[in-house]
Design a protein around this motif. Structure first.
Motif, PDB file in Angstrom:
ATOM      1  N   ARG A   1       7.505 -13.086   6.807  1.00  0.00           N
ATOM      2  CA  ARG A   1       8.659 -12.760   5.964  1.00  0.00           C
ATOM      3  C   ARG A   1       8.114 -12.471   4.573  1.00  0.00           C
ATOM      4  NH1 ARG A   1      10.685 -16.353   9.477  1.00  0.00           N
ATOM      5  NH2 ARG A   1      12.572 -15.707  10.552  1.00  0.00           N
ATOM      6  N   VAL A   2       8.508 -11.347   4.047  1.00  0.00           N
ATOM      7  CA  VAL A   2       7.969 -10.920   2.757  1.00  0.00           C
ATOM      8  C   VAL A   2       9.129 -10.651   1.816  1.00  0.00           C
ATOM      9  CG1 VAL A   2       6.520  -9.217   1.597  1.00  0.00           C
ATOM     10  CG2 VAL A   2       5.999  -9.896   3.945  1.00  0.00           C
ATOM     11  N   ASP A   3       9.028 -11.164   0.631  1.00  0.00           N
ATOM     12  CA  ASP A   3      10.079 -10.917  -0.375  1.00  0.00           C
ATOM     13  C   ASP A   3      10.020  -9.445  -0.790  1.00  0.00           C
ATOM     14  OD1 ASP A   3      10.794 -13.552  -0.296  1.00  0.00           O
ATOM     15  OD2 ASP A   3       9.336 -14.113  -1.851  1.00  0.00           O
ATOM     16  N   PRO A   4      11.182  -8.864  -1.141  1.00  0.00           N
ATOM     17  CA  PRO A   4      11.226  -7.424  -1.454  1.00  0.00           C
ATOM     18  C   PRO A   4      10.127  -6.947  -2.409  1.00  0.00           C
ATOM     19  CG  PRO A   4      13.441  -8.282  -1.347  1.00  0.00           C
ATOM     20  CD  PRO A   4      12.534  -9.467  -1.152  1.00  0.00           C
ATOM     21  N   PRO A   5       9.873  -7.627  -3.515  1.00  0.00           N
ATOM     22  CA  PRO A   5       8.835  -7.082  -4.416  1.00  0.00           C
ATOM     23  C   PRO A   5       7.457  -7.067  -3.760  1.00  0.00           C
ATOM     24  CG  PRO A   5      10.032  -8.914  -5.458  1.00  0.00           C
ATOM     25  CD  PRO A   5      10.461  -8.867  -4.035  1.00  0.00           C
ATOM     26  N   GLU A   6       7.260  -8.008  -2.804  1.00  0.00           N
ATOM     27  CA  GLU A   6       5.948  -8.102  -2.173  1.00  0.00           C
ATOM     28  C   GLU A   6       5.620  -6.890  -1.303  1.00  0.00           C
ATOM     29  OE1 GLU A   6       4.465 -12.596  -1.550  1.00  0.00           O
ATOM     30  OE2 GLU A   6       6.177 -12.045  -0.298  1.00  0.00           O
ATOM     31  N   TRP A   7       6.650  -6.256  -0.737  1.00  0.00           N
ATOM     32  CA  TRP A   7       6.376  -5.066   0.081  1.00  0.00           C
ATOM     33  C   TRP A   7       5.747  -3.982  -0.779  1.00  0.00           C
ATOM     34  CZ3 TRP A   7       6.230  -5.623   5.039  1.00  0.00           C
ATOM     35  CH2 TRP A   7       7.044  -6.568   5.649  1.00  0.00           C
ATOM     36  N   GLN A   8       6.338  -3.787  -1.936  1.00  0.00           N
ATOM     37  CA  GLN A   8       5.794  -2.773  -2.846  1.00  0.00           C
ATOM     38  C   GLN A   8       4.374  -3.145  -3.261  1.00  0.00           C
ATOM     39  OE1 GLN A   8       6.900   0.217  -3.475  1.00  0.00           O
ATOM     40  NE2 GLN A   8       8.560  -0.277  -2.039  1.00  0.00           N
ATOM     41  N   GLN A   9       4.214  -4.443  -3.511  1.00  0.00           N
ATOM     42  CA  GLN A   9       2.895  -4.940  -3.908  1.00  0.00           C
ATOM     43  C   GLN A   9       1.885  -4.682  -2.781  1.00  0.00           C
ATOM     44  OE1 GLN A   9       3.142  -9.095  -4.922  1.00  0.00           O
ATOM     45  NE2 GLN A   9       0.925  -9.210  -5.278  1.00  0.00           N
ATOM     46  N   ALA A  10       2.310  -4.951  -1.547  1.00  0.00           N
ATOM     47  CA  ALA A  10       1.427  -4.752  -0.395  1.00  0.00           C
ATOM     48  C   ALA A  10       1.058  -3.281  -0.262  1.00  0.00           C
ATOM     49  CB  ALA A  10       2.094  -5.252   0.876  1.00  0.00           C
ATOM     50  N   LEU A  11       2.056  -2.424  -0.421  1.00  0.00           N
ATOM     51  CA  LEU A  11       1.789  -0.985  -0.319  1.00  0.00           C
ATOM     52  C   LEU A  11       0.827  -0.532  -1.418  1.00  0.00           C
ATOM     53  CD1 LEU A  11       5.260   0.570   0.629  1.00  0.00           C
ATOM     54  CD2 LEU A  11       3.096   0.867   1.858  1.00  0.00           C
ATOM     55  N   GLN A  12       1.047  -1.098  -2.615  1.00  0.00           N
ATOM     56  CA  GLN A  12       0.159  -0.714  -3.721  1.00  0.00           C
ATOM     57  C   GLN A  12      -1.280  -1.139  -3.452  1.00  0.00           C
ATOM     58  OE1 GLN A  12       2.084  -2.474  -7.128  1.00  0.00           O
ATOM     59  NE2 GLN A  12       3.801  -1.025  -7.005  1.00  0.00           N
ATOM     60  N   VAL A  13      -1.422  -2.364  -2.931  1.00  0.00           N
ATOM     61  CA  VAL A  13      -2.764  -2.859  -2.607  1.00  0.00           C
ATOM     62  C   VAL A  13      -3.402  -1.950  -1.550  1.00  0.00           C
ATOM     63  CG1 VAL A  13      -4.062  -4.745  -1.549  1.00  0.00           C
ATOM     64  CG2 VAL A  13      -2.258  -5.250  -3.211  1.00  0.00           C
ATOM     65  N   LEU A  14      -2.608  -1.622  -0.547  1.00  0.00           N
ATOM     66  CA  LEU A  14      -3.132  -0.771   0.526  1.00  0.00           C
ATOM     67  C   LEU A  14      -3.480   0.618  -0.010  1.00  0.00           C
ATOM     68  CD1 LEU A  14      -3.615  -0.741   3.656  1.00  0.00           C
ATOM     69  CD2 LEU A  14      -1.380   0.374   3.826  1.00  0.00           C
ATOM     70  N   ASP A  15      -2.610   1.129  -0.867  1.00  0.00           N
ATOM     71  CA  ASP A  15      -2.828   2.484  -1.374  1.00  0.00           C
ATOM     72  C   ASP A  15      -4.117   2.597  -2.187  1.00  0.00           C
ATOM     73  OD1 ASP A  15      -0.646   3.331  -0.078  1.00  0.00           O
ATOM     74  OD2 ASP A  15       0.664   3.562  -1.831  1.00  0.00           O
ATOM     75  N   ARG A  16      -4.537   1.468  -2.766  1.00  0.00           N
ATOM     76  CA  ARG A  16      -5.800   1.506  -3.510  1.00  0.00           C
ATOM     77  C   ARG A  16      -6.988   1.718  -2.573  1.00  0.00           C
ATOM     78  NH1 ARG A  16      -3.298  -2.340  -7.083  1.00  0.00           N
ATOM     79  NH2 ARG A  16      -4.234  -4.177  -6.131  1.00  0.00           N
ATOM     80  N   THR A  17      -6.747   1.492  -1.251  1.00  0.00           N
ATOM     81  CA  THR A  17      -7.842   1.690  -0.289  1.00  0.00           C
ATOM     82  C   THR A  17      -7.694   3.022   0.438  1.00  0.00           C
ATOM     83  OG1 THR A  17      -6.669   0.639   1.541  1.00  0.00           O
ATOM     84  CG2 THR A  17      -7.964  -0.810   0.110  1.00  0.00           C
ATOM     85  N   GLN A  18      -6.831   3.883  -0.067  1.00  0.00           N
ATOM     86  CA  GLN A  18      -6.584   5.173   0.593  1.00  0.00           C
ATOM     87  C   GLN A  18      -7.879   5.966   0.776  1.00  0.00           C
ATOM     88  OE1 GLN A  18      -3.623   7.541  -1.366  1.00  0.00           O
ATOM     89  NE2 GLN A  18      -3.781   9.219   0.105  1.00  0.00           N
ATOM     90  N   PRO A  19      -8.213   6.289   2.020  1.00  0.00           N
ATOM     91  CA  PRO A  19      -9.444   7.072   2.239  1.00  0.00           C
ATOM     92  C   PRO A  19      -9.293   8.458   1.627  1.00  0.00           C
ATOM     93  CG  PRO A  19      -8.620   6.140   4.296  1.00  0.00           C
ATOM     94  CD  PRO A  19      -7.535   5.985   3.285  1.00  0.00           C
ATOM     95  N   GLU A  20     -10.401   9.029   1.272  1.00  0.00           N
ATOM     96  CA  GLU A  20     -10.366  10.375   0.692  1.00  0.00           C
ATOM     97  C   GLU A  20      -9.840  11.360   1.719  1.00  0.00           C
ATOM     98  OE1 GLU A  20     -13.632  12.084  -1.439  1.00  0.00           O
ATOM     99  OE2 GLU A  20     -14.169  10.110  -2.247  1.00  0.00           O
ATOM    100  N   GLY A  21      -9.030  12.267   1.251  1.00  0.00           N
ATOM    101  CA  GLY A  21      -8.522  13.314   2.129  1.00  0.00           C
ATOM    102  C   GLY A  21      -7.503  12.816   3.132  1.00  0.00           C
ATOM    103  N   ALA A  22      -6.875  11.671   2.847  1.00  0.00           N
ATOM    104  CA  ALA A  22      -5.854  11.151   3.755  1.00  0.00           C
ATOM    105  C   ALA A  22      -4.516  11.127   3.053  1.00  0.00           C
ATOM    106  CB  ALA A  22      -6.237   9.744   4.214  1.00  0.00           C
ATOM    107  N   PRO A  23      -3.724  12.176   3.200  1.00  0.00           N
ATOM    108  CA  PRO A  23      -2.418  12.174   2.551  1.00  0.00           C
ATOM    109  C   PRO A  23      -1.532  11.079   3.149  1.00  0.00           C
ATOM    110  CG  PRO A  23      -2.629  14.045   4.052  1.00  0.00           C
ATOM    111  CD  PRO A  23      -3.963  13.369   4.010  1.00  0.00           C
ATOM    112  N   ALA A  24      -0.751  10.441   2.319  1.00  0.00           N
ATOM    113  CA  ALA A  24       0.099   9.339   2.779  1.00  0.00           C
ATOM    114  C   ALA A  24       1.236   9.868   3.643  1.00  0.00           C
ATOM    115  CB  ALA A  24       0.652   8.594   1.590  1.00  0.00           C
TER     116      ALA A  24
END
Lengths: 335, 281
Positions: free
Chosen positions: B258-281
């Motif tokens: 169970r994740v609080d609403p702000p945490e989802w955005q936080q999780a996505l942001q953390v994940l997005d920092r690991t976005q591989p090159e040339g991988a559009p979201a």
């Protein structure tokens, strides 16, 4: 021999493989196995599976005829039902066989979730239904209809004799979707060929004989008993009608309502199953829903109990489903 | 069929991202599993499986059974990534009348081969499907994906015996070993080690790899497919729940998150920092 041994009463015993046929009764050997072999000759999509009981469900005849279409699953009923589901997903028409207790009690979730929920084309054929073995509750499938009736969309068949079985096999095979059939195996009585014009029709109940005093609605081997009781009671000038309902689900409600409505007679539902959750309660609910009030209503099924081990004739007598016991029960209800 | 590691890494990253977005729809879900299993699903759907995205019932397809139906969120992400279901449907996840129910069901979702969720069902079905495919002389493979918790179920071992007995060389079992089930760590609920030895003793070809090591996962899929012996194959993947989002990796109770609403955005942001090159979201 000692004097003590001489005085010992002769004990009645019964092997598990005891035939349900009475002495001298006409029988047919392995009607299920033979009918399936014949049907499958022109149906390459039919395959057979067993859980280490092919020889005891007459499926060994299929295995001999079509070894490449027979899959041994070992003593593993969850696998049996799951793999049958997988084969059906690949377009085959699996006949999965074992004993009714193992198929239903042990693999219920797999029948429910793998087979029925996806409406897969699996035919589950289970031997030793109800009280057809003296091996006690481990082998007596006295609750299988209650369990299987609760599964949505499952067709359920409880044949009476060899004729019912051989005519049912092609019909259940051609019905799209899952089917549970109670299986009589080995030397199976043959009685319905003496009823003029009788034919098994999936989903239909058939009036086998008429009588003004009692209507017995029955399935499985209790139809055979009901026909015998009808003969016996005729000698006492008691008229017994027998409505055979080998399809438990979907139930032929129209035929049942028609047979009960406007006729002032005692209705007895006779079945080789616990009085809980079987044909009897299905008929009772049907009559209530259709506002049909019989002159009297009784359930001639097996008691809501774990039944004894012993010889089959003894047990059928003890639990009221032998020819004599059923006749006596009906006479008692007539008063 | 891209076997290119960069492409697969991008695929895994997108699967994680899609799963997080579905978790956000409901505010809860089996997100930890999806993140941990994304690399395996990326190799399955981005490389190994023969599929026609516009024809999910194509007879020649490899069958992928999601035995652990509660991994639906992960599987939907993979099906979106494979082009079998449109990304727009992600927003309906778990909602009334959606094709994407909370637990995976065959009758709801294109590409979903079985109704999972009652655990220990996948491998017995897979045995039947593998027998059926062989009977039809169809060379497709059956992949059964399951959780380590399903190793508790007797039916899994019934199927394991049967698959070896019947020589099902067209059957590949994928086991996600994240050591988490409903009541706690799998090893404490009902110990199942030594796992590789158990499967081998049952007559299977066994590989055990780090399920978050993409090159190793890729190699294991290729090896399972290339094996010529007529025996079933199992790949045991040790995975890390929440992989890719460190604050979820460390959560003690991450079987059902169970994740609080702000945490989802936080999780996505953390994940997005690991976005591989040339991988559009």
């Amino acid at each position: 021999m000692s004097a003590v041994a001489d005085k010992k009463p002769k004990l009645t015993t019964s092997a598990m493989i005891a035939s349900i046929a009475s002495e001298g009764q006409r029988v047919k050997a392995a009607p299920f196995g033979k009918a399936l072999v014949e049907y499958a000759a022109s149906r390459p999509e039919v395959v057979g599976l067993s859980a280490d009981l092919a020889k005891y469900t007459d499926l060994h005849l299929f295995a001999q005829a079509y070894p490449e279409r027979f899959f041994q699953m070992g003593m593993a009923e969850q696998l049996l039902m799951g793999a049958a589901g997988g084969l059906a997903k690949e377009g085959l028409v699996p006949f999965a066989t074992t004993y009714a207790v193992f198929g239903t009690r042990r693999a219920y979730d797999f029948i429910h979730q793998v087979i029925a929920e996806e409406n897969l084309n699996v035919k589950i054929c289970c031997a030793l239904p109800g009280l057809t073995t003296g091996y006690g509750p481990s082998h007596q499938a006295t609750e299988d209809l209650a369990m299987m009736r609760a599964i949505p969309g499952l067709t359920i068949v409880d044949p009476c004799d060899a004729l019912d079985i051989e005519q049912a096999v092609p019909q259940i095979a051609e019905r799209k979707g899952p089917v549970y059939m109670r299986l009589l195996r080995g030397q199976v009585p043959l009685v319905l060929d003496e009823v003029p014009g009788y034919r098994f029709e999936l989903g239909k109940a058939k009036m086998l004989c008429e009588g003004a005093d009692v209507l017995v609605i029955s399935s499985g081997i209790l139809t055979m008993r009901a026909l015998e009781v009808a003969q016996d009671l005729a000698k006492d000038r008691i008229g017994v009608a027998v409505l055979h309902s080998p399809t438990i689900k979907p139930l032929d409600e129209a035929a049942i309502v028609e047979a009960v409505r406007y006729q002032h007679r005692l209705v007895v539902v006779a079945e080789n199953h616990s009085v809980v959750g079987g044909l009897g309660e299905a008929v009772a609910a049907t009559l209530l829903r259709h506002r049909v009030q019989p002159a009297g209503f009784q359930l001639a099924g097996l008691p809501d109990a774990f039944l004894d081990a012993g010889a089959l004739p003894t047990l059928h007598d003890r639990y009221g489903i032998s020819r004599e016991a059923l006749g006596a029960r009906i006479k008692g209800w007539l008063g | 069929m891209p076997a290119d590691l960069d492409q697969l890494a991008a695929c895994a990253w997108r699967i994680r991202r899609l799963a997080l977005r579905m978790g956000e729809v409901q505010g809860q879900g089996y997100v930890g599993q999806a993140l941990g299993y994304a690399d395996v699903l990326a190799v399955a759907y981005g490389h190994a499986l023969q599929l026609k995205p516009d024809d999910p019932h194509w007879e020649g397809r490899d069958r992928f059974l999601l035995s652990h139906g509660h991994y639906a969120i992960a599987h939907y992400a993979a099906l979106i990534e494979a082009g079998i279901i449109p990304e727009i449907e992600l927003e309906t996840y778990g909602s009334d009348d959606s094709r994407l129910p909370m637990s995976g069901m065959a009758s709801y979702t294109p590409g979903m081969e079985m109704s999972g969720g009652s655990l220990g069902h996948g491998l017995v079905i897979a045995v039947g499907m593998a027998l059926g495919l062989r009977h039809k002389r169809n060379p497709a493979f059956v992949y059964n994906s399951m959780s380590d918790g399903e190793l508790d179920e007797g039916s899994t071992w019934e199927a394991a015996m049967a698959a070896a007995h019947h020589g099902l060389g067209n059957l590949v079992c994928l086991v996600d070993i994240n050591n988490q089930q409903a009541d706690g760590p799998s090893s404490k609920v009902l110990g199942f080690e030594p796992l590789a030895e158990k499967w081998a003793a049952f007559g299977w070809h066994v590989q055990r790899v780090d399920g978050n090591d993409l090159p190793a996962v890729l190699d294991s899929f290729n090896a399972a497919r290339a094996l010529e012996e007529p025996m079933p194959r199992v790949i045991l993947f040790d995975t890390l729940m929440g992989k890719g989002v460190p604050f979820l990796e460390q959560r003690e109770k991450n079987h059902f998150i169970r994740v609080d609403p702000p945490e989802w955005q936080q999780a996505l942001q953390v994940l997005d920092r690991t976005q591989p090159e040339g991988a559009p979201a």
